[in-house]
Structures are given as C-alpha cells and as structure tokens.
Design an enzyme around this catalytic site. Structure first.
Site, mmCIF file in Angstrom:
data_model
loop_
_atom_site.group_PDB
_atom_site.id
_atom_site.type_symbol
_atom_site.label_atom_id
_atom_site.label_comp_id
_atom_site.label_asym_id
_atom_site.label_seq_id
_atom_site.Cartn_x
_atom_site.Cartn_y
_atom_site.Cartn_z
ATOM 1 N N HIS A 73 1.620 -0.056 -3.254
ATOM 2 C CA HIS A 73 1.988 -0.786 -4.455
ATOM 3 C C HIS A 73 3.172 -1.705 -4.233
ATOM 4 C CE1 HIS A 73 -0.418 2.409 -6.443
ATOM 5 N NE2 HIS A 73 -0.726 1.430 -7.239
ATOM 6 N N GLY A 74 3.993 -1.408 -3.275
ATOM 7 C CA GLY A 74 5.128 -2.289 -3.054
ATOM 8 C C GLY A 74 6.062 -1.733 -2.014
#
Lengths: 518, 348
Positions: A341-342
């Site tokens: 996700h990041g």
C-alpha cells in the site's frame, strides 16, 4: 482520469462505448485495438510522462511471458525458471525503484549515511499493473496462461476499467472473454447491468465516502496537529475512516466491475461486505479480495508449503510448529500487503497488526478444535456459538479492523498512537472534536445500517450474474435485508436516482480514490 | 436468466437521472445563502456584496464592478471621501471580485440595480476580455439566469449548468437546516463589514492571505512577468482572425446586457481600463464598449513599476493614485446627470 469526473462520464465513456461497439460490428480486432488505445489515453490523462513505463511493462511482460510459455511447452524447466525469475526481478525492480527507493534511502540516512536521491514520482497504478503482470508470468510458468496475441495481451494489460486500482485480474479470467466471438458485439444486457453497477459505485463514492471524508480528514489532521484525542474523538475518527475507506474502495470496485461489464468483460469481485465478517480471516477473504488472493497464491502458499513440510519432517508440535508453519508465512504475507500500500512505517505496521490478528485468530481456531476433540472424546456434545458469541465475534473483528485502520490512515505512527490513546480512554472522555457536527452521528448510523443490514452491490444485482466469480460468493454472507434489482419501475427509479446523486455530488469537489495512492 | 429489454431500460435510467437533475434545478433557494457559498474562498466578499445591497439602508450611488484589476485598483472609501471634498456627497462601493469573467458582474449588477438604483456603474475592462467565464458565476447567479442567460453562451455554459442541480439541492437543504449547512439564513449585523470597504492592498480571508497587494514587486521580476503575460495573453492575435470575434462574444453580450439593465434603471455606465504593467493604452477591442459609455483609460499607471504588486495588479499606493485620478471623470459624469431625487438621508 477519475471515474468520478465529468470528463470521464460525459467526455470519455460515451465515445469509448460508441467507438468500441461501432468498430466491433465490423471487425473485432479493430475494436480491441481501439479500446486498448483509449485505455492508454485514459491512463495518460493523469500524467503523460508515465505512459512509457506502462508501455514498457506491457511489452516486456508480453515478450518474457512468450519465452516462458514456449519453454514450458518444450518442458525446459530451467529455462522457465530463468525467464520467470528475470521477469519477476524486472517487475519488482521497477516497483521497488519507483515506490520504495526514496523510503529505503531515507531510512539508510537515519543511520548516519548521507545518500542523496531526488524525489521519485510514483507512476499511477504501478502496484496494480505490476502485480497483474507478475501473476501473468507465474500463470505462464504453471501452464495456466497460453499463447496470446499482442492485441489481446495489450487489451488485457491496459483494459481501463481495472487498470488504475484493480480488481487485479488473472489471464485466465479475462483473456478467454476477449477471445469470445461475441466480444465487442453490443449486448444491451451488459450495458444495462454495467450501468446500474456503475451508478451504485458512483453513489457510494461521491455521496457516501466523500461525505465521510469531510468529517474524517479534519479529525486526523487535528490529531496530526497535536490536538488532544479523547475517547469520543478517537472512536469517531476510527469509525468514520473505516466507513469511508470501505465505501470509497468498494464503490470504486463496483464502478470498475460495472464499466468492465458495459464493455462485455466480467471482472472478479473485490469486496463482499467485509465489515460483516465474524473473524479477521473472514474479513480478509472479503476485503480487497483480488490482492489477498494474489498474495496468498504467490507469497503465502509458496512459503507455507515448505515450512509446513519442514514442521512435519521434524515432528514439531505446539507453539513451535505454529510459529514456523503459520506465523512466519502469515507475517511475511501481511507485511507484504502492508508495504504494497505504500512505502512507510505506518503501512508496514498495519501489516504487522493484521498478521498478529490472523495468528491470534488461527490460534483461537486451533484451540477451539482441540477443545471440541477433547469434548467429543469425553462423549460430550459441543454447543454451537450462540447469538451473543456471534455478536461478540463480529464486534471484536470490527474493532480490530478499526484499530488497524487508524494506522492505515495516520500520517505518522505518532498520530496513530495519539488516536489509539483516545480510543482506549487514556486521554479522558471528552478531549476535543474540532468542527464536530451533529450530522456526523446521523451519517455514521445511516452508513452502519447499510453496511450491516443491506445487501451489497453484487447481491442486489445477483440475478444478473454480476461478476466473474459470482458463483463462488452468491451464497456467502447473505444480508439480513434482501432486495434484488429488477428492471421494473422501482429498479429503474433506484438506478436513475443513484446515477443522479452520484453524478451531481461530483460537483461537491472531486476527491481521488483512496487507492489511487497505491 | 431474466429476460431484459435492456436498451430501453438503460435509456429509462438515463432519462430518470436527467429528469431528477431538471427537478433539482427547480428547487427554491434563499439567495442570501447562495451568496455565502463562496465564504472562505478568494471570493469571500460575495456575502458582503449581497448584505450591502439587501440589508444596509445606505444608498449606493456609484458601484465599481469588475475583476481583480479594478478590485485592487479602486479604493472606494477614498473615492467617496475625495468626491465629498468636492462637495459631491455620494456612496461609493467597489463590488469587483478577483478573477476576470463577466457572468458574475452581471449577477452583481442585477442585485445592485434592483435594490439600490445607483447613478453610475463603473465597469472594469482589460486589454483582452477573458473568454472562460467567471469562476464564481455558477455559485452566485440565480438558477434561471444560469439555465438561460439571455443568449447562447459559448464558454463555460455546460460546466455552469452541470453544477446547478447540486447547488440547488444543497441550498434547498440549507434552507431547511441552516444550522447544519454553515450558511446563515438571517443577516447578522455583528458580522457585517460596513457600508464601504477598501478592497485594495493585501486581502486576507479568515486571517489567511489570499492576495498580496501591499508591496511593489521587484522591477526585474515585473519585467519578467510582463514578458510571460504578453506571451500568454498579451496580444490580440493568438487566435485566427475568423475566431477572434467569437472569442469576445461573451464579453460583448454580457456588457450589452449589463449596460441595458443599468440604463433601464437610470444609471450611467462608464468603462474603466486598468492596463497591466507596460500594457497598451487602450484595450484591443474598444468597439465592444464604444457607444455604451465612455472608456476611462488609466494608462498613466502602466509605466510606474513602483505601483504594481504584480504584472496586472496595483499596490495600495498605485490604487490611491488611480483613485485620485478617477475623481475628476466621475465628478464630471455625476455633474452631467444630477440625481432625480435628493440623495438619501443615510449619506455620510
């Protein structure tokens, strides 16, 4: 281009449908090429400079996939492994460079080293299209993906409904549909079902999720600014954001599935009422389903199988067996989900939290099974969980999800700790709720009623085979309230109203989908 | 599987959505709440404009209306004081708002003409009319004008009409529950900014600087900005000849509407041209305005770099010079058209 924009809804979608189906009347290949070009234009609209990265990814993986398929057909196992490794390394290398290089350098520099690296702009959707390509290469190596023309592959890889934020699709789900004789031939049924699903998704995004964002954003911003987070504030922030995230991403997924259907392609489900799950394992089966199945298939299982073999060979039992056979693959998989996700510690810790949840869930399940076995051996019957226990499972699951979502949303780990402090009452009951409006509890209650009682989009559209894998899910998680869409007056009014509200609420101010950041 | 008449059903869904949009446009609103929609934005003064017209009993004799150039260029309290010093007791307001585009000007003129019957409307113009429409128009104009502005608008029409259903729905709900909407249903004198406001210099909204206009820009930066400005829109030949007239159609039609509205109410109209730094002494298309009113060209400011906060906006000092220069033509115009009735008792 955003699905929730006028330029997409009025400027891109109608001409795309027109061109695609007009060309499809005469020549399917032309229609495919046109749809591929339009999909690339859709991608380019956002940031043209990143188009070459997508094009490279398509061409590179097509070529490598071809090598793998030929090697597989010739039963050259080593060649398959070599090409597969090369392909995955290049794909992950690209993803790593664009998504994680700055993060890695920043963290190395914390040790005193002084590396310099200019800020690297993250190409839109790179996490999604990279995973799709890796799945294609692995499917090729397993004989699940056969020879495919470049036109079909390009359309599979660039197909705009799923290009930006999924669902992450597999070759065998989409390419056979592109090869059907009826593909690109107008079928009113597809248009209608796609339109209704798109309208519902748009409503979920622009009316519901963006309303929740109005309340959630200032609360997390206030936490970041150092405001005291009280009990009420903490829970309001967590509940509001959890609902926002669900309606935002599931709304996007409904729109993607609806758009795919308008173009004659059934996409797989991505959400199936996850907030109604009674366990964290069940939650992950129903939340971002295509990411979860990707990581289970390509990370969890390849790790779990040899580790469990190791456990069996060593005759390990108890917690050591659990730690090696379950905990290690679960932690690796969920940390992968988190950092997918990041690039940030909040995401990594989000993965760790969910891994801990899953392990606890598995341990509880194992303990329950052992207990049932013991009781059976003693000749006693095992009572099924009663309504109170079931309710407790639901509440516990939801609370665990909300706690983790605070970390997912917070800018820093410190912000998350501040909100958690509020949720657990460490900062007192009241605290401050800046800009609190009494409309918020009303909005939360309405959303909660929809989440817990109402059928989800695919259940509403259940009689029209709404998704690629609908058969697997149609009897799972039935809603307390049941309503299925029909093209009668009520159904048309429902869809027309959803479309109307969905479109006009775009004007409140376009907000990007939360998952566009990934 | 269910049999479907899919295409008619799809069209029915679109028709229902469109009908609902049409119905939403018909929802009634409270205009005072409408003029608050831009509160907190760069168009924050919209609420004051409405309050000045509807809730302040003081008359308005002179209204300056236009873009940021006239907003930053004309100091209304000073103009009022200078005219008073000449024995001309009038109320002056500067209702100009940031950003060019005529639709908002028309909406403001409608309000001021309907409520205050001014004697003179000074309409700001620039060397080349902006053809994109004003950003505040779709928020402020009444629904009927947006749907049917009186002519076929070329630019921005679809965007303005597209916003209308949402706006009317929001305003309708705000009428029902003003407390939840953040839009006040009733005038609060405690929050009123006063009968006239100095719009020149730096603009702050809720303490946040929206426009810096106190200090002059460095001269070298000003010349650099001038080059950039002229490259982008400083000339009249950026379009093929055949399209040039089309590009100013909005301006021509809006200006004609504004002047006819003003004149029907007995007001005179004058056009105030404020050039950019080093800009031409007359607008590129003076024929749009000729015959409708005099053009007052403040071209003397354009070679004073010390008066420009940026390439197109005057500083507070520059505005003072322009305002002082404006006194004479305004006084002459008022002298040529004395008021039909004695000035209101609320004059300062």
């Amino acid at each position: 281009m955003l699905f929730n924009s006028f330029i997409f809804i009025f400027g891109f979608l109608p001409p795309t449908l027109l061109v695609f189906y007009l060309l499809g009347r005469f020549n399917q290949t032309w229609a495919k090429i046109a749809l591929t070009v339009l999909s690339l234009a859709f991608y380019t609209w956002w940031r043209p400079i990143h188009l070459p990265i997508l094009l490279f990814s398509i061409v590179f993986n097509y070529v490598i996939g071809g090598f793998i398929q030929r090697a597989y057909a010739a039963e050259r196992t080593t060649a398959v492994r070599v090409w597969l490794t090369l392909g995955i390394l290049v794909d992950l290398g690209m993803l790593g460079w664009f998504k994680y290089a700055n993060f890695v350098v920043d963290n190395i520099n914390l040790t005193g080293v002084n590396l310099t690296l200019a800020a690297i702009a993250l190409p839109l959707a790179i996490s999604f299209f990279t995973f799709q390509k890796i799945a294609y290469l692995i499917d090729s190596a397993q004989g699940l993906a056969g020879k495919v023309s470049f036109v079909d592959f390009s359309l599979f890889a660039a197909f705009f409904p799923q290009l930006i934020a999924g669902p992450i699709v597999h070759y065998q789900e989409v390419v056979p549909q592109l090869r059907q004789r009826i593909f690109a031939r107008l079928r009113g049924r597809n248009l209608l079902i796609g339109l209704v699903m798109f309208a519902m998704g748009l409503f979920k995004k622009t009316v519901v999720a963006d309303t929740l964002a109005i309340y959630a954003n200032p609360m997390f911003a206030a936490a970041h600014a150092g405001h005291t987070v009280g009990l009420a504030y903490g829970w309001l922030a967590a509940v509001t954001y959890t609902l926002q995230l669900y309606f935002d991403f599931s709304g996007y997924s409904d729109m993607a599935i609806g758009l795919g259907r308008m173009l004659g392609v059934k996409l797989p489900l991505n959400f199936h009422s996850p907030l109604r799950a009674a366990s964290i394992s069940d939650y992950w089966r129903r939340w971002h389903m295509t990411l979860q199945r990707f990581l289970v298939a390509y990370v969890f299982q390849p790790l779990s199988l040899p580790l469990n073999r190791f456990v069996i060979m060593r005759d390990m039992t108890g917690w050591s067996a659990f730690a090696i056979g379950v905990a290690i693959p679960v932690f690796v998989t969920f940390v992968a989900i988190g950092v997918w996700h990041g690039a940030g510690w909040t995401f990594a810790l989000f993965g760790v939290m969910h891994a801990a949840y899953i392990c606890t869930n598995e341990a509880w399940r194992e303990w329950g099974q052992q207990r049932r076995r013991r009781l059976r051996r003693a000749g006693r019957t095992v009572a099924e969980a009663g309504p109170a226990s079931l309710l407790a499972y639901h509440v516990l699951t939801l609370m665990a999800v909300m706690f983790a979502n605070v970390l997912f949303r917070a800018k820093t780990v410190g912000d998350a700790v501040s909100v958690w402090g509020g949720m657990t009452g460490f900062h007192g009951l009241a605290g401050e709720v800046p800009g609190f409006a009494w409309a918020l509890p009303v909005v939360i209650v309405l959303c909660a009623l929809v989440v817990f009682l109402a059928p989800n989009t695919q259940q509403i559209m259940g009689r029209f085979d709404p998704a690629y894998n609908w058969d697997e899910w149609k009897s799972v998680g039935r809603a307390p309230l049941s309503w299925t869409w029909k093209p009668n007056l009520a159904g048309l009014a429902f869809a027309g109203a959803a479309l109307f509200f969905g479109v006009i609420f775009i004007e409140r101010g376009q907000a990007v989908f939360l998952y566009f950041n990934f | 599987m269910t049999r479907l008449r899919a295409i008619p059903a799809s069209l029915a869904i679109l028709a229902i959505a469109l009908s609902l949009a049409g119905l939403a446009c018909l929802l009634p609103d409270n205009p005072y709440q409408r003029w608050q929609l831009l509160h907190g934005t760069m168009f924050d003064e919209a609420r004051w404009i409405y309050e000045r017209c509807h809730y302040d009993p003081a008359p308005i004799d002179i209204a300056v209306i236009g873009s940021s150039r006239t907003r930053q260029g004309v100091n209304a309290p000073r103009l009022q004081a200078e005219l008073a010093a000449r024995g001309i007791r009038v109320n002056v307001v500067n209702f100009s708002v940031l950003s060019p585009g005529r639709g908002t000007d028309l909406a403001i003129v409608k309000e001021v003409v309907a409520t205050k019957h001014p004697r003179l409307i000074i309409l700001g113009i620039q060397e080349k009319p902006d053809r994109n429409g004003h950003a505040a128009y779709k928020y402020l104009a009444d629904a009927a004008t947006i749907v049917h502005p009186g002519f076929g608008r070329e630019f921005g029409y679809l965007a303005d009409v597209g916003y209308l259903p949402f706006r009317q729905l929001r305003l309708f709900l705000a009428r029902l529950a003003p407390g939840q909407s953040g839009l006040r249903a009733k005038f609060d004198p405690a929050l009123y900014a006063g009968s006239t406001v100095d719009t020149t210099g730096t603009t702050r909204v809720d303490g946040e600087v929206k426009f810096k206009g106190d200090d002059p820009a460095p001269e070298d930066l000003l010349y650099e900005e001038k080059q950039g400005w002229e490259a982008r829109k400083g000339s009249d030949d950026s379009l093929p000849k055949a399209l040039r007239d089309y590009a100013v159609a909005d301006e021509r039609r809006y200006v004609a509407l504004i002047t006819s509205l003003a004149k029907a109410d007995g007001a005179k109209v004058a056009f105030l041209y404020v050039p950019y730094f080093g800009g031409p002494s007359v607008p590129f298309n003076p024929q749009i305005y000729q015959g409708l009113g005099p053009i007052w060209s403040a071209d003397f400011v354009s070679d004073h770099p010390e008066w420009y906060a940026d390439v197109v906006h005057l500083t507070r000092t520059g505005a003072r010079s322009l305002t002082d220069w404006l006194v004479a033509p305004v006084a002459a115009t008022l002298a040529a058209s004395p008021p039909e009735a004695p000035a209101g008792a609320a004059h300062p």
